[in-house]
Design an enzyme around this catalytic site. Sequence first.
Site, PDB file in Angstrom:
ATOM      1  N   GLU A  87       0.837  -1.204   0.000  1.00  0.00           N
ATOM      2  CA  GLU A  87       0.000   0.000   0.000  1.00  0.00           C
ATOM      3  C   GLU A  87       0.867   1.247   0.000  1.00  0.00           C
ATOM      4  OE1 GLU A  87      -3.147   0.071  -0.362  1.00  0.00           O
ATOM      5  OE2 GLU A  87      -3.741  -2.002   0.036  1.00  0.00           O
ATOM      6  N   ARG A  97     -17.395  -0.474   6.465  1.00  0.00           N
ATOM      7  CA  ARG A  97     -18.470  -1.020   5.620  1.00  0.00           C
ATOM      8  C   ARG A  97     -19.220  -2.108   6.383  1.00  0.00           C
ATOM      9  NH1 ARG A  97     -18.869  -5.397   2.719  1.00  0.00           N
ATOM     10  NH2 ARG A  97     -16.682  -5.965   2.949  1.00  0.00           N
ATOM     11  N   CYS A 150      -7.583  -2.263   8.404  1.00  0.00           N
ATOM     12  CA  CYS A 150      -6.234  -2.303   7.814  1.00  0.00           C
ATOM     13  C   CYS A 150      -5.688  -0.896   7.601  1.00  0.00           C
ATOM     14  CB  CYS A 150      -6.236  -3.087   6.502  1.00  0.00           C
ATOM     15  SG  CYS A 150      -6.341  -4.863   6.783  1.00  0.00           S
ATOM     16  N   HIS A 178      -1.436  -5.623   1.572  1.00  0.00           N
ATOM     17  CA  HIS A 178      -2.650  -6.437   1.502  1.00  0.00           C
ATOM     18  C   HIS A 178      -2.370  -7.693   0.675  1.00  0.00           C
ATOM     19  CE1 HIS A 178      -5.858  -3.369   2.746  1.00  0.00           C
ATOM     20  NE2 HIS A 178      -6.191  -4.478   3.371  1.00  0.00           N
TER      21      HIS A 178
HETATM   22  N1  PCA Z   1      -8.299  -7.025   6.385  1.00  0.00           N
HETATM   23  C1  PCA Z   1      -9.201  -5.947   6.783  1.00  0.00           C
HETATM   24  C2  PCA Z   1      -9.008  -5.798   8.264  1.00  0.00           C
HETATM   25  C3  PCA Z   1      -8.296  -7.029   8.710  1.00  0.00           C
HETATM   26  C4  PCA Z   1      -7.816  -7.671   7.480  1.00  0.00           C
HETATM   27  O1  PCA Z   1      -7.083  -8.647   7.414  1.00  0.00           O
HETATM   28  C5  PCA Z   1      -9.007  -4.672   5.970  1.00  0.00           C
HETATM   29  O2  PCA Z   1      -8.569  -4.763   4.815  1.00  0.00           O
HETATM   30  O3  PCA Z   1      -9.287  -3.592   6.471  1.00  0.00           O
END
Ligand code: PCA
Length: 226
Positions: A87, A97, A150, A178
């Site tokens: 990111e 959401r 996240c 991610h």
């Molecule tokens: N993904 C979520 C929160 C925890 C995770 O593993 C997100 O993308 O916000």
Amino acid sequence: MSKTEAKRTNVLLTGFDPFDREAINPSWEAVRALDGWKTGGATVHARQMPCVFGDAIEALANAMDELKPQLVLCIGQAGGRSEITPERIAINIDDGRIADNAGHQPIDLPVVAGAPAAYFSTLPIKAMVRDLRAAGIPSSVSNSAGTFVCNHIFYGLMHRIATHPVAGLPGLRGGFIHIPYLPEQAARFPGAPSMSLATMTEALRIAVATALAVKQDVAETGGQLH
Ligand code: PCA
């Protein structure tokens, strides 16, 4: 670097607990596989973060106080993505959401009131994408970590690095990656992309090694039109 200094180089890798009715979270599965892994004079420490607004940043702060890492990589699940996505930017907004694991669903609240609108990752995100692709692992830069937990922990991490110099040793860097669903998760959502645990674990090894080795990111195309 002397042996004693090398001993003190800690990398903190975090993953999340499962959320949104999932039984597993690939971020924790991949991260925990690397607990204790040594690379380039550094030791990787894996910690699981709660998928809860507020508590996640507190757990991260505790782990940083404990380990005094020089590098922090927070990892999270991005169901629907097909690639490993470092990111670029954390934004100062919580906009759930869905509810988090404690039932909280903040709408349009700042992560940290009065703090900057956003922070850039201080990881070499372009170099990571380059090295992941070179290893045969699909990867692209992402320009949005969303507005759920996240992005929340990512913002909390970058704010802490910016405002708490004692949180880590000098030169502390950090950011967020991610990762896709595991195949067993995607099997419940026909058509959804996934990646094997072995590939995702290898991807995190590469991400850590690149982050340790590359202090100044490379200038390579990696932008998007939208
Ligand atoms: N993904 C979520 C929160 C925890 C995770 O593993 C997100 O993308 O916000």
